[in-house]
Design an enzyme around this catalytic site. Structure first.
Site, PDB file in Angstrom:
ATOM      1  N   SER A   1      16.173 -17.295  14.639  1.00  0.00           N
ATOM      2  CA  SER A   1      17.235 -16.397  14.170  1.00  0.00           C
ATOM      3  C   SER A   1      16.809 -15.510  13.007  1.00  0.00           C
ATOM      4  O   SER A   1      17.260 -14.373  12.895  1.00  0.00           O
ATOM      5  CB  SER A   1      18.485 -17.203  13.796  1.00  0.00           C
ATOM      6  OG  SER A   1      18.170 -18.211  12.863  1.00  0.00           O
TER       7      SER A   1
ATOM      8  N   HIS B   1      18.625 -15.725   7.485  1.00  0.00           N
ATOM      9  CA  HIS B   1      19.279 -14.612   8.188  1.00  0.00           C
ATOM     10  C   HIS B   1      19.291 -13.343   7.334  1.00  0.00           C
ATOM     11  O   HIS B   1      18.921 -12.262   7.793  1.00  0.00           O
ATOM     12  CB  HIS B   1      20.714 -14.998   8.559  1.00  0.00           C
ATOM     13  CG  HIS B   1      20.793 -16.025   9.627  1.00  0.00           C
ATOM     14  ND1 HIS B   1      21.988 -16.585  10.047  1.00  0.00           N
ATOM     15  CD2 HIS B   1      19.830 -16.622  10.379  1.00  0.00           C
ATOM     16  CE1 HIS B   1      21.756 -17.459  11.003  1.00  0.00           C
ATOM     17  NE2 HIS B   1      20.458 -17.504  11.214  1.00  0.00           N
TER      18      HIS B   1
END
Length: 512
Positions: free
Chosen positions: A433, A485
């Site tokens: 991610s 992230h």
């Protein structure tokens, strides 16, 4: 009546033959390779659930999907047949799953032995009744771990394993374990309080444990529980040979009653599944055009399969996207076959296979900054990231090209790993991610600085809002590394801005 006979002959009877053949084939191979020869070093959850669930898709897809299409089923395109395929798979998979427990328990007799040392003479046996034994309670070795479970990982499960040595034997262990499950959405303070309470109560129960209260022992095969006991042992004896350790867990039920109603459930589940498939086959009419094509052996197009294979083809149109997705899938398969839990591997398991944590990186394991971006904490984690990766890569590859796409993915992933260890002291971080957010950062830069067309910008910004927005919001509730992230997103935006400064005209031309 003729139509019914045709549907039975061309669809239902082949299904029955394939279903029985698949069930018998898997159970026979499992019985020979695992229970009799002991040469199948795969975990129980993989053999009892995941392979039985995945295996039937192969014969259903190869031999039944063309036959299903002779039925006139309402629906859109290929989707109208997927439900038929799914029901057929379930009708095969469920009896296989139920039968695994039966085959395992019925394949071994109860071995009556005098002492623990006699177990070495019965290496391929599973159940033991030991005439006399003593436990060295004071030398018991503990190990605690945690796994998530449930939909969206909403449960946090604590496990405490005690490996207790039998007197005068250091390779056979008496296994005692305790478990507790709490809500994973609770605050850190509540989790900490529940954790401490679990430890305290488990230690009290262990101190009062009656080691003689059992009817027989079961020797653990490859499983998460066995791994837990082995971790307890390795904490004190790190050089032991894991394959030589025998973990025995006590059983209090009557040995002769161990099979229960498993056999009727095997035939019952197959009968119910077969009956459901029968109704689904008999009710719809025959599609005469498809039936004619089938009888003339014209190749049936499978647009969904062709699209998936094209998308994952490293030599196809989306080379970079395919390479990145296939790499993530292959690494996960290797993880599973190395024994990691397919749904929720523990933090220590993920660290051992290449996850990133500050201490390890600062002491020289810089390679973890790279490997962590291809490791995932369970199949749901992988699937979610594959969706995000597929969307982000497709939106960039036709602009950047395959090589630049892969390079920017890796750079973003490494920077995201650095962001994670900078922000977190002890968190073990894994997953694609961070790198995916890097790709979305580039997409954001291309949208802000008008590389994409006006129409395309609406699409890209919508996707960013949905995928990135939801991921960041979920990260606020724990369990998701927002540091990686955000670092990935910022890194990607900077990379995108740099690419625009260096080569804006070419990027606009590719985007058009």
């Amino acid at each position: 009546m003729k139509n019914i006979r045709t549907k039975l002959q061309e669809v239902y009877i082949p299904f029955i033959i394939i279903a029985i053949g698949t069930i018998l084939l898997y159970n026979t191979l499992r019985w020979i390779l695992d229970f009799k020869l002991g040469i199948l070093p795969l975990k129980d959850d993989l053999l009892n659930f995941w392979i039985p669930f995945a295996l039937p898709w192969i014969p259903v897809f190869l031999w039944l999907s063309k036959r299903i299409k002779i039925l006139k089923v309402d629906g859109k395109s290929e989707n109208k047949y997927f439900f038929y395929q799914f029901v057929m798979v379930a009708a095969i998979a469920i009896p296989i799953m139920v039968s695994q427990n039966y085959i395992e328990k019925s394949s071994f007799d109860l071995q009556k032995i005098s002492t623990v040392s006699d177990i070495g003479d019965h290496k391929n046996e599973k159940y033991f009744k030991i005439s006399s034994f003593n436990i060295d309670h004071s030398s018991s070795l503990p190990y605690i771990t945690a796994r998530t479970s449930g939909r969206n990982n909403d449960r946090l499960n604590y496990y405490l394993y005690f490996a207790c040595p039998f007197e005068k034997n250091i390779s056979v262990w008496y296994g005692v374990d305790f478990q507790k499950s709490i809500g994973n959405r609770s605050s850190d303070n509540i989790k900490d309080s529940e954790y401490r309470s679990f430890i305290k109560m488990s230690e009290r129960d262990f101190n009062e444990y009656d080691f003689q209260n059992l009817r027989y022992f079961e020797k653990l095969g490859y499983s998460d529980d066995r791994d837990g006991f082995l971790e307890a042992i390795k904490n004190k004896y790190p050089e032991i040979n894991e394959n030589e350790q025998i973990i025995l867990v006590p059983k209090t039920e009557v040995f002769e009653n161990r099979l229960g109603n498993l056999l009727p459930w095997i035939f019952g589940s197959f009968g119910i599944g077969s009956l459901v498939v029968l109704f689904m086959v008999v009710i719809p009419k025959i599609d005469e055009k498809e039936f004619k094509n089938f009888k003339e052996k014209r190749p049936a197009k499978n647009e969904e399969l062709e699209a998936i294979l094209d998308f994952l083809n490293p030599k196809g149109e989306n080379k970079g996207t395919a390479i990145l997705m296939v790499l993530n899938i292959l690494v996960f398969i290797v993880m599973v076959f190395q024994g990691l839990n397919i749904v929720s591997p523990t933090s220590q398991e993920l660290l051992g296979i290449g996850g990133v944590r500050r201490f390890e990186v600062l002491t020289g394991d810089y390679w973890r900054l790279f490997t962590a971006m291809f490791i995932h904490g369970g199949i749901l984690h992988l699937l979610m990231n594959l969706v995000g990766l597929g969307i982000g890569s497709v939106l960039l590859e036709y602009i950047l090209g395959s090589k630049k796409l892969i390079i920017t993915y890796i750079i973003s992933g490494i920077l995201a790993s650095i962001g994670s260890i900078y922000w977190h002291d002890h968190t073990i971080s894994v997953g694609a991610s961070g790198a995916i957010f890097g790709l979305y950062g580039i997409i954001l830069a291309f949208s802000v600085f008008n590389i994409y067309s006006k129409t395309m910008r609406k699409t890209t910004l919508s996707l960013l809002g949905i995928y990135a927005g939801i991921s960041l919001i979920l990260g606020l509730f724990g369990g998701i590394d927002n540091a990686a992230h955000i670092t990935g997103l910022i890194s990607g935006f900077i990379i995108g801005g740099t690419l625009i400064l260096l080569n804006k005209e070419n990027l606009i031309l590719n985007a058009r």
